[in-house]
Motif scaffolding. Structure first.
Motif, PDB file in Angstrom:
ATOM      1  N   LEU A 201      62.378 -10.909 -41.966  1.00 22.57           N
ATOM      2  CA  LEU A 201      62.762  -9.526 -41.654  1.00 22.57           C
ATOM      3  C   LEU A 201      62.811  -9.309 -40.140  1.00 22.57           C
ATOM      4  O   LEU A 201      63.778  -8.748 -39.608  1.00 22.57           O
ATOM      5  CB  LEU A 201      61.783  -8.554 -42.298  1.00 22.57           C
ATOM      6  N   VAL A 202      61.769  -9.753 -39.440  1.00 20.23           N
ATOM      7  CA  VAL A 202      61.731  -9.587 -37.983  1.00 20.23           C
ATOM      8  C   VAL A 202      62.896 -10.339 -37.340  1.00 20.23           C
ATOM      9  O   VAL A 202      63.578  -9.813 -36.442  1.00 20.23           O
ATOM     10  CB  VAL A 202      60.383 -10.086 -37.434  1.00 20.23           C
ATOM     11  N   SER A 203      63.152 -11.561 -37.793  1.00 18.45           N
ATOM     12  CA  SER A 203      64.220 -12.367 -37.207  1.00 18.45           C
ATOM     13  C   SER A 203      65.589 -11.755 -37.451  1.00 18.45           C
ATOM     14  O   SER A 203      66.436 -11.712 -36.543  1.00 18.45           O
ATOM     15  CB  SER A 203      64.175 -13.788 -37.780  1.00 18.45           C
ATOM     16  N   VAL A 204      65.824 -11.278 -38.668  1.00 19.38           N
ATOM     17  CA  VAL A 204      67.130 -10.713 -38.990  1.00 19.38           C
ATOM     18  C   VAL A 204      67.360  -9.408 -38.229  1.00 19.38           C
ATOM     19  O   VAL A 204      68.462  -9.155 -37.718  1.00 19.38           O
ATOM     20  CB  VAL A 204      67.258 -10.495 -40.509  1.00 19.38           C
ATOM     21  N   LEU A 205      66.322  -8.574 -38.129  1.00 16.85           N
ATOM     22  CA  LEU A 205      66.455  -7.346 -37.335  1.00 16.85           C
ATOM     23  C   LEU A 205      66.709  -7.669 -35.870  1.00 16.85           C
ATOM     24  O   LEU A 205      67.557  -7.048 -35.211  1.00 16.85           O
ATOM     25  CB  LEU A 205      65.190  -6.499 -37.473  1.00 16.85           C
ATOM     26  N   TRP A 206      65.979  -8.651 -35.349  1.00 14.13           N
ATOM     27  CA  TRP A 206      66.166  -9.097 -33.971  1.00 14.13           C
ATOM     28  C   TRP A 206      67.592  -9.596 -33.784  1.00 14.13           C
ATOM     29  O   TRP A 206      68.283  -9.244 -32.829  1.00 14.13           O
ATOM     30  CB  TRP A 206      65.152 -10.196 -33.694  1.00 14.13           C
ATOM     31  N   GLN A 207      68.021 -10.448 -34.716  1.00 12.19           N
ATOM     32  CA  GLN A 207      69.377 -11.017 -34.652  1.00 12.19           C
ATOM     33  C   GLN A 207      70.427  -9.915 -34.679  1.00 12.19           C
ATOM     34  O   GLN A 207      71.373  -9.923 -33.872  1.00 12.19           O
ATOM     35  CB  GLN A 207      69.567 -11.964 -35.834  1.00 12.19           C
ATOM     36  N   HIS A 208      70.282  -8.976 -35.576  1.00 18.06           N
ATOM     37  CA  HIS A 208      71.272  -7.912 -35.723  1.00 18.06           C
ATOM     38  C   HIS A 208      71.326  -7.023 -34.476  1.00 18.06           C
ATOM     39  O   HIS A 208      72.411  -6.753 -33.931  1.00 18.06           O
ATOM     40  CB  HIS A 208      70.937  -7.067 -36.951  1.00 18.06           C
ATOM     41  N   THR A 209      70.159  -6.588 -34.020  1.00 21.56           N
ATOM     42  CA  THR A 209      70.108  -5.696 -32.858  1.00 21.56           C
ATOM     43  C   THR A 209      70.642  -6.380 -31.604  1.00 21.56           C
ATOM     44  O   THR A 209      71.453  -5.811 -30.859  1.00 21.56           O
ATOM     45  CB  THR A 209      68.668  -5.220 -32.624  1.00 21.56           C
ATOM     46  N   ALA A 210      70.197  -7.620 -31.366  1.00 20.75           N
ATOM     47  CA  ALA A 210      70.617  -8.342 -30.169  1.00 20.75           C
ATOM     48  C   ALA A 210      72.110  -8.630 -30.194  1.00 20.75           C
ATOM     49  O   ALA A 210      72.796  -8.508 -29.166  1.00 20.75           O
ATOM     50  CB  ALA A 210      69.827  -9.644 -30.049  1.00 20.75           C
ATOM     51  N   SER A 211      72.629  -9.000 -31.354  1.00 15.83           N
ATOM     52  CA  SER A 211      74.050  -9.335 -31.449  1.00 15.83           C
ATOM     53  C   SER A 211      74.923  -8.108 -31.211  1.00 15.83           C
ATOM     54  O   SER A 211      75.920  -8.177 -30.487  1.00 15.83           O
ATOM     55  CB  SER A 211      74.348  -9.937 -32.823  1.00 15.83           C
ATOM     56  N   VAL A 212      74.560  -6.997 -31.808  1.00 16.34           N
ATOM     57  CA  VAL A 212      75.345  -5.771 -31.623  1.00 16.34           C
ATOM     58  C   VAL A 212      75.293  -5.313 -30.171  1.00 16.34           C
ATOM     59  O   VAL A 212      76.313  -4.926 -29.581  1.00 16.34           O
ATOM     60  CB  VAL A 212      74.834  -4.665 -32.559  1.00 16.34           C
ATOM     61  N   ALA A 213      74.109  -5.364 -29.564  1.00 16.28           N
ATOM     62  CA  ALA A 213      73.975  -4.928 -28.172  1.00 16.28           C
ATOM     63  C   ALA A 213      74.784  -5.826 -27.229  1.00 16.28           C
ATOM     64  O   ALA A 213      75.532  -5.331 -26.366  1.00 16.28           O
ATOM     65  CB  ALA A 213      72.495  -4.934 -27.765  1.00 16.28           C
ATOM     66  N   ALA A 214      74.641  -7.137 -27.391  1.00 16.44           N
ATOM     67  CA  ALA A 214      75.369  -8.061 -26.520  1.00 16.44           C
ATOM     68  C   ALA A 214      76.871  -7.939 -26.721  1.00 16.44           C
ATOM     69  O   ALA A 214      77.648  -8.005 -25.757  1.00 16.44           O
ATOM     70  CB  ALA A 214      74.907  -9.492 -26.799  1.00 16.44           C
ATOM     71  N   SER A 215      77.297  -7.769 -27.972  1.00 18.35           N
ATOM     72  CA  SER A 215      78.717  -7.635 -28.263  1.00 18.35           C
ATOM     73  C   SER A 215      79.301  -6.394 -27.588  1.00 18.35           C
ATOM     74  O   SER A 215      80.379  -6.443 -26.981  1.00 18.35           O
ATOM     75  CB  SER A 215      78.931  -7.559 -29.779  1.00 18.35           C
ATOM     76  N   THR A 216      78.587  -5.285 -27.658  1.00 15.83           N
ATOM     77  CA  THR A 216      79.072  -4.038 -27.061  1.00 15.83           C
ATOM     78  C   THR A 216      79.157  -4.137 -25.540  1.00 15.83           C
ATOM     79  O   THR A 216      80.155  -3.732 -24.927  1.00 15.83           O
ATOM     80  CB  THR A 216      78.147  -2.877 -27.455  1.00 15.83           C
ATOM     81  N   ILE A 217      78.121  -4.695 -24.929  1.00 18.04           N
ATOM     82  CA  ILE A 217      78.097  -4.800 -23.467  1.00 18.04           C
ATOM     83  C   ILE A 217      79.197  -5.738 -22.980  1.00 18.04           C
ATOM     84  O   ILE A 217      79.899  -5.442 -21.994  1.00 18.04           O
ATOM     85  CB  ILE A 217      76.709  -5.280 -22.998  1.00 18.04           C
ATOM     86  N   ALA A 218      79.362  -6.885 -23.640  1.00 17.93           N
ATOM     87  CA  ALA A 218      80.375  -7.849 -23.209  1.00 17.93           C
ATOM     88  C   ALA A 218      81.778  -7.250 -23.294  1.00 17.93           C
ATOM     89  O   ALA A 218      82.605  -7.435 -22.394  1.00 17.93           O
ATOM     90  CB  ALA A 218      80.280  -9.108 -24.068  1.00 17.93           C
ATOM     91  N   GLN A 219      82.045  -6.512 -24.374  1.00 16.16           N
ATOM     92  CA  GLN A 219      83.377  -5.922 -24.516  1.00 16.16           C
ATOM     93  C   GLN A 219      83.611  -4.816 -23.494  1.00 16.16           C
ATOM     94  O   GLN A 219      84.729  -4.675 -22.975  1.00 16.16           O
ATOM     95  CB  GLN A 219      83.561  -5.390 -25.936  1.00 16.16           C
ATOM     96  N   ASP A 220      82.576  -4.056 -23.178  1.00 13.94           N
ATOM     97  CA  ASP A 220      82.731  -3.008 -22.167  1.00 13.94           C
ATOM     98  C   ASP A 220      82.973  -3.605 -20.781  1.00 13.94           C
ATOM     99  O   ASP A 220      83.760  -3.073 -19.994  1.00 13.94           O
ATOM    100  CB  ASP A 220      81.496  -2.111 -22.152  1.00 13.94           C
ATOM    101  N   LEU A 221      82.297  -4.690 -20.464  1.00 11.50           N
ATOM    102  CA  LEU A 221      82.479  -5.320 -19.154  1.00 11.50           C
ATOM    103  C   LEU A 221      83.873  -5.919 -19.018  1.00 11.50           C
ATOM    104  O   LEU A 221      84.453  -5.907 -17.935  1.00 11.50           O
ATOM    105  CB  LEU A 221      81.411  -6.389 -18.932  1.00 11.50           C
ATOM    106  N   GLY A 222      84.402  -6.442 -20.133  1.00  8.96           N
ATOM    107  CA  GLY A 222      85.752  -7.002 -20.100  1.00  8.96           C
ATOM    108  C   GLY A 222      86.779  -6.033 -20.624  1.00  8.96           C
ATOM    109  O   GLY A 222      87.754  -6.443 -21.263  1.00  8.96           O
ATOM    110  N   ASN A 223      86.568  -4.777 -20.398  1.00 10.48           N
ATOM    111  CA  ASN A 223      87.403  -3.701 -20.929  1.00 10.48           C
ATOM    112  C   ASN A 223      88.898  -3.989 -20.735  1.00 10.48           C
ATOM    113  O   ASN A 223      89.382  -4.110 -19.616  1.00 10.48           O
ATOM    114  CB  ASN A 223      87.019  -2.398 -20.216  1.00 10.48           C
ATOM    115  N   GLY A 224      89.607  -4.112 -21.851  1.00  8.77           N
ATOM    116  CA  GLY A 224      91.037  -4.364 -21.803  1.00  8.77           C
ATOM    117  C   GLY A 224      91.417  -5.823 -21.860  1.00  8.77           C
ATOM    118  O   GLY A 224      92.593  -6.152 -22.065  1.00  8.77           O
ATOM    119  N   SER A 225      90.440  -6.728 -21.697  1.00  6.98           N
ATOM    120  CA  SER A 225      90.760  -8.163 -21.667  1.00  6.98           C
ATOM    121  C   SER A 225      89.853  -9.018 -22.542  1.00  6.98           C
ATOM    122  O   SER A 225      90.210 -10.142 -22.882  1.00  6.98           O
ATOM    123  CB  SER A 225      90.682  -8.686 -20.227  1.00  6.98           C
ATOM    124  N   VAL A 226      88.685  -8.524 -22.890  1.00  2.00           N
ATOM    125  CA  VAL A 226      87.724  -9.304 -23.670  1.00  2.00           C
ATOM    126  C   VAL A 226      87.320  -8.514 -24.904  1.00  2.00           C
ATOM    127  O   VAL A 226      86.963  -7.335 -24.808  1.00  2.00           O
ATOM    128  CB  VAL A 226      86.463  -9.656 -22.844  1.00  2.00           C
TER     129      VAL A 226
END
Length: 268
Positions: A201-226
């Motif tokens: 449970l801890v690992s899956v919650l960690w995985q889900h939260t970290a993946s969503v956060a990293a995905s959002t930040i990466a796409q915002d930084l590459g706005n329009g290209s990534v």
């Protein structure tokens, strides 16, 4: 004829299948799901590159503008740097997969070796390095590994539970009996699978939260290209593995409580 033989054999087998055999099957299924989750992006075997936590890839799309952006024109500069790149990077617990030109994936646990096979034009924003940083600094697979070990020990303990066997009664007739399993062994098995469930449970919650956060930040930084995305298959494997372990935990708890109740009734 073959179908008839199979049906007869199944009818003979079903009575000797115990409650603990069902729990063992659920544990085995959970271990397989979590093992597949850990194996994601570790090789180019069929289906393995599709098991990923997060994916990053170049794609030209209309950028998002917001009043909070100090320099909205930076998206044009990024688009000029990216050019026609179409590389995609997928990250797993122990590996990274790269698709540089829309062909097949290259997978390895060494980001440097993958980067050496890609030109500057194919990865102008260093997405391989970003993916490697995510894997090395954020992803933590060891709780799942410990959970798999604990679940396997629980599986072994359940295999020691007594099954159906024939005994001769006072009248000399044979009958099928099944003794109750050892209470200490049952309690240890319950404790092991409960701890394994918590770790998953801890690992899956960690995985889900970290993946969503990293995905959002990466796409915002590459706005329009990534673009970026979270691996649906990895999420399903993690949550289904947790669900199976919880079902086993509840099943063992019900079994222990039922045996305790029967002991009290027989003592009375």
């Amino acid at each position: 004829m073959a179908n008839m033989r199979f049906a007869v054999g199944l009818q003979r087998l079903i009575p000797f299948l115990g409650y603990h055999h069902i729990l063992m099957f659920l544990i085995a299924a959970g271990i397989i799901l979590l093992s597949l989750l850990l194996a994601g992006c570790s090789s180019t075997s069929p289906g393995i590159p599709n098991i990923f936590l997060i994916s990053l890839y170049y794609e030209n799309y209309p950028p998002v503008f917001d009043p909070a952006q100090v320099d909205p024109g930076v998206t044009t500069a990024i688009a000029n740097i990216v050019g026609q790149a179409q590389l995609e990077v997928r990250v797993g617990y122990f590996g990274i997969c790269v698709n540089a030109d829309g062909g097949s994936f290259l997978c390895s646990n060494n980001a440097s070796s993958l980067a050496s096979q890609v030109s500057v034009d194919q990865d102008p924003l260093n997405l391989i390095w970003v993916a490697s940083t995510f894997k090395d600094s954020i992803v933590f697979p060891y709780l799942i590994i410990v959970a798999i070990v604990l679940a396997f020990v629980c599986f072994i303990l359940l295999a020691t539970f007594p099954g159906w066997h024939e005994e001769t009664d006072e009248r000399g007739s044979e009958r099928d009996v099944k003794p109750f399993p050892s209470r200490p062994v049952s309690q240890v098995a319950l404790a092991l699978i409960f701890v394994a469930s918590v770790f998953v449970l801890v690992s899956v919650l960690w995985q889900h939260t970290a993946s969503v956060a990293a995905s959002t930040i990466a796409q915002d930084l590459g706005n329009g290209s990534v673009r970026s995305g979270v691996g649906t298959t990895a999420m399903i494997l993690g949550w289904f593995g947790f669900a199976l372990f919880i079902i086993v935990t509840i099943g063992l708890l019900v079994m222990i409580l039922s045996i305790s109740l029967l002991d009290r009734l027989t003592d009375d």
